[in-house]
Design a protein around this motif. Sequence first.
Motif, PDB file in Angstrom:
ATOM      1  N   MET A  66     -23.877 -27.554  -5.186  1.00 32.07           N
ATOM      2  CA  MET A  66     -24.013 -25.940  -5.372  1.00 32.07           C
ATOM      3  C   MET A  66     -23.751 -26.221  -6.923  1.00 32.07           C
ATOM      4  O   MET A  66     -23.140 -26.987  -7.333  1.00 32.07           O
ATOM      5  CB  MET A  66     -22.809 -24.844  -5.035  1.00 32.07           C
ATOM      6  N   SER A  67     -24.554 -25.415  -7.245  1.00 35.78           N
ATOM      7  CA  SER A  67     -24.819 -25.197  -9.010  1.00 35.78           C
ATOM      8  C   SER A  67     -25.596 -24.034  -9.102  1.00 35.78           C
ATOM      9  O   SER A  67     -26.852 -23.321  -8.917  1.00 35.78           O
ATOM     10  CB  SER A  67     -26.107 -26.118  -9.553  1.00 35.78           C
ATOM     11  N   LEU A  68     -24.918 -23.632 -10.194  1.00 37.35           N
ATOM     12  CA  LEU A  68     -25.838 -22.227 -11.091  1.00 37.35           C
ATOM     13  C   LEU A  68     -27.161 -22.833 -11.788  1.00 37.35           C
ATOM     14  O   LEU A  68     -26.893 -23.789 -12.458  1.00 37.35           O
ATOM     15  CB  LEU A  68     -24.629 -21.762 -12.119  1.00 37.35           C
ATOM     16  N   PRO A  69     -27.822 -21.529 -11.290  1.00 38.24           N
ATOM     17  CA  PRO A  69     -28.713 -22.138 -12.264  1.00 38.24           C
ATOM     18  C   PRO A  69     -28.351 -21.109 -14.138  1.00 38.24           C
ATOM     19  O   PRO A  69     -27.677 -20.319 -13.970  1.00 38.24           O
ATOM     20  CB  PRO A  69     -30.302 -20.370 -11.682  1.00 38.24           C
ATOM     21  N   CYS A  81     -21.361 -21.111  -6.352  1.00 36.63           N
ATOM     22  CA  CYS A  81     -19.732 -21.820  -7.064  1.00 36.63           C
ATOM     23  C   CYS A  81     -18.350 -22.146  -6.661  1.00 36.63           C
ATOM     24  O   CYS A  81     -17.883 -21.265  -6.088  1.00 36.63           O
ATOM     25  CB  CYS A  81     -19.909 -21.769  -8.680  1.00 36.63           C
ATOM     26  N   LYS A  82     -17.698 -22.951  -6.757  1.00 37.10           N
ATOM     27  CA  LYS A  82     -16.910 -23.451  -7.141  1.00 37.10           C
ATOM     28  C   LYS A  82     -16.168 -23.325  -8.142  1.00 37.10           C
ATOM     29  O   LYS A  82     -16.814 -22.559  -8.694  1.00 37.10           O
ATOM     30  CB  LYS A  82     -16.045 -24.564  -6.689  1.00 37.10           C
ATOM     31  N   ASP A  97     -13.730 -24.500 -10.148  1.00 35.54           N
ATOM     32  CA  ASP A  97     -13.635 -25.576 -11.396  1.00 35.54           C
ATOM     33  C   ASP A  97     -15.876 -25.025 -12.286  1.00 35.54           C
ATOM     34  O   ASP A  97     -15.491 -25.078 -13.478  1.00 35.54           O
ATOM     35  CB  ASP A  97     -14.098 -26.610 -10.761  1.00 35.54           C
ATOM     36  N   GLU A  98     -16.747 -24.830 -11.429  1.00 38.36           N
ATOM     37  CA  GLU A  98     -17.943 -24.940 -12.066  1.00 38.36           C
ATOM     38  C   GLU A  98     -18.347 -23.466 -13.214  1.00 38.36           C
ATOM     39  O   GLU A  98     -18.430 -23.446 -13.832  1.00 38.36           O
ATOM     40  CB  GLU A  98     -18.876 -24.843 -11.151  1.00 38.36           C
ATOM     41  N   PHE A  99     -17.210 -22.616 -12.126  1.00 36.08           N
ATOM     42  CA  PHE A  99     -17.660 -21.021 -12.779  1.00 36.08           C
ATOM     43  C   PHE A  99     -16.261 -21.439 -13.825  1.00 36.08           C
ATOM     44  O   PHE A  99     -16.808 -20.738 -14.662  1.00 36.08           O
ATOM     45  CB  PHE A  99     -16.637 -20.109 -12.028  1.00 36.08           C
ATOM     46  N   PHE A 100     -15.412 -22.048 -13.950  1.00 33.41           N
ATOM     47  CA  PHE A 100     -14.847 -21.534 -15.310  1.00 33.41           C
ATOM     48  C   PHE A 100     -15.257 -23.182 -16.531  1.00 33.41           C
ATOM     49  O   PHE A 100     -15.370 -22.522 -17.429  1.00 33.41           O
ATOM     50  CB  PHE A 100     -13.147 -22.318 -15.105  1.00 33.41           C
ATOM     51  N   GLU A 101     -16.279 -23.497 -15.719  1.00 28.10           N
ATOM     52  CA  GLU A 101     -16.957 -24.368 -16.709  1.00 28.10           C
ATOM     53  C   GLU A 101     -17.803 -23.753 -17.822  1.00 28.10           C
ATOM     54  O   GLU A 101     -18.406 -23.082 -18.616  1.00 28.10           O
ATOM     55  CB  GLU A 101     -17.128 -25.889 -16.650  1.00 28.10           C
ATOM     56  N   ARG A 102     -18.766 -22.690 -16.677  1.00 28.87           N
ATOM     57  CA  ARG A 102     -19.563 -22.362 -17.042  1.00 28.87           C
ATOM     58  C   ARG A 102     -19.362 -20.739 -17.997  1.00 28.87           C
ATOM     59  O   ARG A 102     -20.274 -20.485 -18.865  1.00 28.87           O
ATOM     60  CB  ARG A 102     -20.339 -22.265 -15.565  1.00 28.87           C
ATOM     61  N   PHE A 103     -18.172 -20.036 -17.444  1.00 31.32           N
ATOM     62  CA  PHE A 103     -17.918 -18.589 -18.043  1.00 31.32           C
ATOM     63  C   PHE A 103     -16.557 -18.810 -18.836  1.00 31.32           C
ATOM     64  O   PHE A 103     -16.685 -17.506 -19.206  1.00 31.32           O
ATOM     65  CB  PHE A 103     -18.255 -17.481 -16.387  1.00 31.32           C
ATOM     66  N   CYS A 104     -16.149 -19.210 -18.890  1.00 28.96           N
ATOM     67  CA  CYS A 104     -14.952 -19.621 -19.537  1.00 28.96           C
ATOM     68  C   CYS A 104     -14.392 -20.105 -20.763  1.00 28.96           C
ATOM     69  O   CYS A 104     -13.666 -21.432 -20.613  1.00 28.96           O
ATOM     70  CB  CYS A 104     -13.667 -19.511 -17.908  1.00 28.96           C
ATOM     71  N   TYR A 105     -15.265 -20.299 -21.359  1.00 29.17           N
ATOM     72  CA  TYR A 105     -15.636 -21.939 -22.046  1.00 29.17           C
ATOM     73  C   TYR A 105     -14.746 -21.094 -23.932  1.00 29.17           C
ATOM     74  O   TYR A 105     -14.447 -20.186 -24.214  1.00 29.17           O
ATOM     75  CB  TYR A 105     -16.921 -21.893 -22.741  1.00 29.17           C
ATOM     76  N   GLY A 123     -28.248 -11.851 -11.087  1.00 28.65           N
ATOM     77  CA  GLY A 123     -27.666 -12.401 -10.027  1.00 28.65           C
ATOM     78  C   GLY A 123     -26.160 -12.320 -10.229  1.00 28.65           C
ATOM     79  O   GLY A 123     -25.756 -11.052 -10.622  1.00 28.65           O
ATOM     80  N   MET A 124     -25.652 -12.176  -9.369  1.00 22.40           N
ATOM     81  CA  MET A 124     -23.972 -12.688  -9.009  1.00 22.40           C
ATOM     82  C   MET A 124     -23.869 -13.646  -9.299  1.00 22.40           C
ATOM     83  O   MET A 124     -24.852 -14.530  -8.067  1.00 22.40           O
ATOM     84  CB  MET A 124     -23.663 -11.786  -7.823  1.00 22.40           C
ATOM     85  N   VAL A 125     -22.109 -13.977  -9.083  1.00 25.12           N
ATOM     86  CA  VAL A 125     -21.990 -15.356  -8.839  1.00 25.12           C
ATOM     87  C   VAL A 125     -20.671 -15.277  -7.585  1.00 25.12           C
ATOM     88  O   VAL A 125     -20.000 -14.105  -7.320  1.00 25.12           O
ATOM     89  CB  VAL A 125     -21.138 -16.605  -9.482  1.00 25.12           C
ATOM     90  N   GLU A 126     -21.027 -15.997  -6.514  1.00 28.24           N
ATOM     91  CA  GLU A 126     -19.839 -16.432  -5.107  1.00 28.24           C
ATOM     92  C   GLU A 126     -19.049 -17.487  -5.692  1.00 28.24           C
ATOM     93  O   GLU A 126     -19.765 -18.360  -5.651  1.00 28.24           O
ATOM     94  CB  GLU A 126     -20.391 -15.904  -3.914  1.00 28.24           C
ATOM     95  N   VAL A 127     -17.784 -17.021  -5.698  1.00 33.17           N
ATOM     96  CA  VAL A 127     -16.898 -18.007  -5.915  1.00 33.17           C
ATOM     97  C   VAL A 127     -16.521 -18.697  -4.698  1.00 33.17           C
ATOM     98  O   VAL A 127     -15.349 -18.060  -4.222  1.00 33.17           O
ATOM     99  CB  VAL A 127     -16.022 -18.297  -7.317  1.00 33.17           C
TER     100      VAL A 127
END
Length: 163
Positions: A1-4, A19-20, A22-30, A131-135
């Motif tokens: 899984m990888s966000l575009p 995504c999971k 961890d990836e969500f936090f890294e991408r959007f909670c920086y 787009g939307m993100v499903e965690v």
Amino acid sequence: MSLPEFNLRGTLDKGVHVCKSDEFFERFCYGNNTIRSNYKEVLEQMFAFALNRNASSVIIGGSFITNKPDPNDLDCILIVPNEECCNFQTNELLDMDGCELDIIIINESRKDTIYAFLNMLSKDRYSLDVGMVEVILDKDKDNNVVSTGKNDKDGNINFEAIN
């Protein structure tokens, strides 16, 4: 899984991107002490709440999943297996820290309602596709947060359960 990557408009392309946490936090909670970083603890609590209600994922849309450095809020949908999982007390959910959330809890049998909310999250304020993100939640990893049940006086929560 990888966000575009973000497109030229600063949004994710149309579709549900998976995504999971961890990836969500890294991408959007920086960042440190940023609006985005303030949401990390609130999201951790929301993910634990979702797992407690037998949801296997959380769908997130809106300005939070754009490249805006200061998003307005966090919009999300929790799809739960039955009506009993929709029942809640607001003090059992989140410890707010100036974060504004719009959370919809929907019984999975309400397919028309789910599709209506997914359609709503798939458009921006100009009715352009986004787009939307499903965690996808991990029962071992995302269930270790306990809410204090205290809401910050500046935090807002718009919360609705749909049975």
